[in-house]
Design an enzyme around this catalytic site. Structure first.
Site, PDB file in Angstrom:
ATOM      1  N   HIS A  72       0.847  -1.198   0.000  1.00 47.85           N
ATOM      2  CA  HIS A  72       0.000   0.000   0.000  1.00 47.85           C
ATOM      3  C   HIS A  72       0.880   1.244   0.000  1.00 47.85           C
ATOM      4  O   HIS A  72       1.742   1.399   0.857  1.00 47.85           O
ATOM      5  CB  HIS A  72      -0.921   0.011   1.222  1.00 47.85           C
ATOM      6  CG  HIS A  72      -2.128  -0.849   1.058  1.00 47.85           C
ATOM      7  ND1 HIS A  72      -3.305  -0.623   1.733  1.00 47.85           N
ATOM      8  CD2 HIS A  72      -2.357  -1.943   0.288  1.00 47.85           C
ATOM      9  CE1 HIS A  72      -4.204  -1.539   1.393  1.00 47.85           C
ATOM     10  NE2 HIS A  72      -3.641  -2.354   0.523  1.00 47.85           N
ATOM     11  N   TYR A 201      -9.788   5.691   6.768  1.00 43.29           N
ATOM     12  CA  TYR A 201      -9.998   6.081   8.157  1.00 43.29           C
ATOM     13  C   TYR A 201     -11.053   7.177   8.170  1.00 43.29           C
ATOM     14  O   TYR A 201     -10.853   8.248   7.588  1.00 43.29           O
ATOM     15  CB  TYR A 201      -8.706   6.614   8.781  1.00 43.29           C
ATOM     16  CG  TYR A 201      -7.642   5.564   9.019  1.00 43.29           C
ATOM     17  CD1 TYR A 201      -7.454   5.022  10.288  1.00 43.29           C
ATOM     18  CD2 TYR A 201      -6.821   5.112   7.990  1.00 43.29           C
ATOM     19  CE1 TYR A 201      -6.481   4.068  10.525  1.00 43.29           C
ATOM     20  CE2 TYR A 201      -5.842   4.160   8.213  1.00 43.29           C
ATOM     21  CZ  TYR A 201      -5.671   3.645   9.486  1.00 43.29           C
ATOM     22  OH  TYR A 201      -4.708   2.697   9.706  1.00 43.29           O
ATOM     23  N   PRO A 293      -5.250   0.573  18.239  1.00 41.35           N
ATOM     24  CA  PRO A 293      -4.916   0.085  16.894  1.00 41.35           C
ATOM     25  C   PRO A 293      -5.010   1.138  15.790  1.00 41.35           C
ATOM     26  O   PRO A 293      -4.662   0.851  14.653  1.00 41.35           O
ATOM     27  CB  PRO A 293      -5.947  -1.028  16.676  1.00 41.35           C
ATOM     28  CG  PRO A 293      -7.092  -0.669  17.562  1.00 41.35           C
ATOM     29  CD  PRO A 293      -6.495  -0.008  18.765  1.00 41.35           C
ATOM     30  N   LYS A 297       0.291   0.064  14.971  1.00 41.69           N
ATOM     31  CA  LYS A 297       1.642  -0.053  15.523  1.00 41.69           C
ATOM     32  C   LYS A 297       1.889  -1.283  16.388  1.00 41.69           C
ATOM     33  O   LYS A 297       3.032  -1.592  16.709  1.00 41.69           O
ATOM     34  CB  LYS A 297       1.970   1.195  16.355  1.00 41.69           C
ATOM     35  CG  LYS A 297       2.061   2.470  15.546  1.00 41.69           C
ATOM     36  CD  LYS A 297       3.173   2.393  14.534  1.00 41.69           C
ATOM     37  CE  LYS A 297       3.115   3.535  13.547  1.00 41.69           C
ATOM     38  NZ  LYS A 297       3.722   3.191  12.270  1.00 41.69           N
ATOM     39  N   TYR A 385       3.417   6.746  10.031  1.00 40.95           N
ATOM     40  CA  TYR A 385       2.591   5.598   9.635  1.00 40.95           C
ATOM     41  C   TYR A 385       3.448   4.489   9.021  1.00 40.95           C
ATOM     42  O   TYR A 385       3.246   3.303   9.340  1.00 40.95           O
ATOM     43  CB  TYR A 385       1.518   6.039   8.626  1.00 40.95           C
ATOM     44  CG  TYR A 385       0.411   5.025   8.445  1.00 40.95           C
ATOM     45  CD1 TYR A 385      -0.720   5.055   9.249  1.00 40.95           C
ATOM     46  CD2 TYR A 385       0.500   4.018   7.483  1.00 40.95           C
ATOM     47  CE1 TYR A 385      -1.734   4.123   9.108  1.00 40.95           C
ATOM     48  CE2 TYR A 385      -0.516   3.087   7.333  1.00 40.95           C
ATOM     49  CZ  TYR A 385      -1.623   3.142   8.143  1.00 40.95           C
ATOM     50  OH  TYR A 385      -2.617   2.215   7.987  1.00 40.95           O
TER      51      TYR A 385
END
Length: 391
Positions: A72, A201, A293, A297, A385
């Site tokens: 991704h 998200y 979550p 991580k 990220y």
């Protein structure tokens, strides 16, 4: 029995450590209180940072991940009814993440350990780390009605948040930090194609939502729910209907629904233990820290702990140096707290907080607007990220 490193816990952290040590020529035994099937039955996240990918390669457990994992290059933030893409790849100089389920990572690590004929003791009861503040630590456990003892040089506590290793640490030498969030995540796994090729998200008036995936044909979705909710309160149909209400029109139109393979509610917390070393016992992964979550991580922090610990043990046995084990806790915690900050920040920015009011909602919207319209803001999110490199 005698070994160099006794590893308590056969989750991904313990299995990865065992394989890295084996590759370095360091003898190890893994002791696990659950069965192998139970360990594989745990449904967990599956976004892998480059550090984790590199460690799996080093461990010789990356073949299937390379074949089936989904690279991704970005994520999408949905707020005020619109989606905005964060280009992780371009903002970080070519870094990306790989979506590959933690269950599959565990399965691959189990397979390579079995191929090498390495010892893993499953269904061990009453596991106890003993004498770890001395030069001769031991691990005791019961199996098939008999008490067994493993003499070792070091103990690696990879046995999770509820494990015995952290609980066995001297109370006058341990400090914990915790934040509990006033909501949970209701997760649903289904054999349906993902609604989008990248993760979404969503910050909405109805609460947070996440559209994730495990493969091109298996999806994982999450909804923010009150801590008072029970899984039994949510039929599949109710889940899908609520998810649709939290998506933008395009995603809503693309959503393919189907029966759930698994459904569960997980509370969210931030938790850190300091230090992560007690004599010759070292904590790694969830035994030492928990992150919400939202920042993806948890597994990656466990892998980075194991990376540092395997380096430290290798230095000890190959170079007769204790420098690595002496700096293990400090090294890990520096990275842990950065991941805790990022996970807390993502959680704070994307969720509805009861009793916070409209002011908090407006601040969240301003923060999200800044992130998606500022190169500096987008870069900060992207760097965290995809994961920071091991020092």
């Amino acid at each position: 029995m005698r070994t160099q490193v006794a590893i308590i816990g056969a989750g991904p952290a313990g299995l990865l450590l065992g394989q890295l040590l084996y590759k370095a020529g360091i003898d190890n035994i893994i002791i696990e209180q659950r069965s192998a099937d139970y360990v594989l039955g745990r449904i967990r996240a599956g976004v892998l940072e480059q550090v984790t990918v590199d460690l799996l390669k080093q461990a010789g457990a990356d073949k299937r991940m390379n074949e089936e994992g989904l690279p991704h290059d970005g994520i999408e933030l949905l707020f005020k009814g619109q989606r905005h893409r964060i280009n992780l790849h371009d903002l970080t100089g070519g870094k990306r993440v790989i979506v590959y389920g933690q269950t599959e990572v565990t399965r691959d690590l189990m397979a390579v350990r079995a191929e090498e004929g390495l010892t893993t003791v499953y269904e061990a009861s009453n596991v106890q780390p003993v004498d770890f503040e001395s030069a001769k630590p031991k691990v005791r456990y019961e199996k098939d009605g008999q008490v067994h003892e493993i003499e070792c040089d070091f103990i690696a506590g990879c046995d999770g948040f509820h494990g015995i290793c952290r609980a066995s640490a001297p109370q006058d030498k341990i400090k914990t930090f915790e934040k509990v969030y006033p909501f949970g995540w209701l997760g649903l796994l289904s054999d349906t194609p993902p609604v989008s090729h990248e993760l979404i998200y969503a910050n909405t008036e109805r609460g947070f939502a996440l559209c994730s995936q495990r493969s091109a044909t298996r999806s994982r979705y999450y909804l923010q729910v009150p801590l008072t909710d029970k899984v039994e309160d949510w039929s599949d149909e109710a889940f899908w209907e609520e998810l649709k209400k939290r998506l933008d029109p395009e995603a809503r139109a693309n959503l393919v629904t189907g029966p759930s393979l698994e459904k569960s509610i997980a509370p969210l917390r931030s938790f850190v233990t300091e230090p992560m070393r007690f004599g010759r016992m070292f904590l790694a992964g969830d035994a030492a820290h928990i992150v919400p979550p939202t920042g993806a991580k948890g597994l990656n922090l466990a892998a980075s702990d194991v990376g540092y610990l395997s380096q430290a043990f290798t230095e000890y046995y190959k170079d007769n140096s204790e420098a690595g084990i002496d700096r293990y806790s400090e090294q890990c915690l520096r990275r842990v707290w950065k991941a805790e900050r990022f996970s807390w920040w993502m959680t704070s920015m994307l969720h509805n907080f009861p009793n916070e009011g409209e002011f908090n909602t407006k601040v969240q919207e301003a923060e999200l607007d800044y992130i998606v319209n500022s190169v500096a803001g987008s870069t900060s999110l992207a760097e965290n990220y995809v994961g920071l490199p091991l020092v």
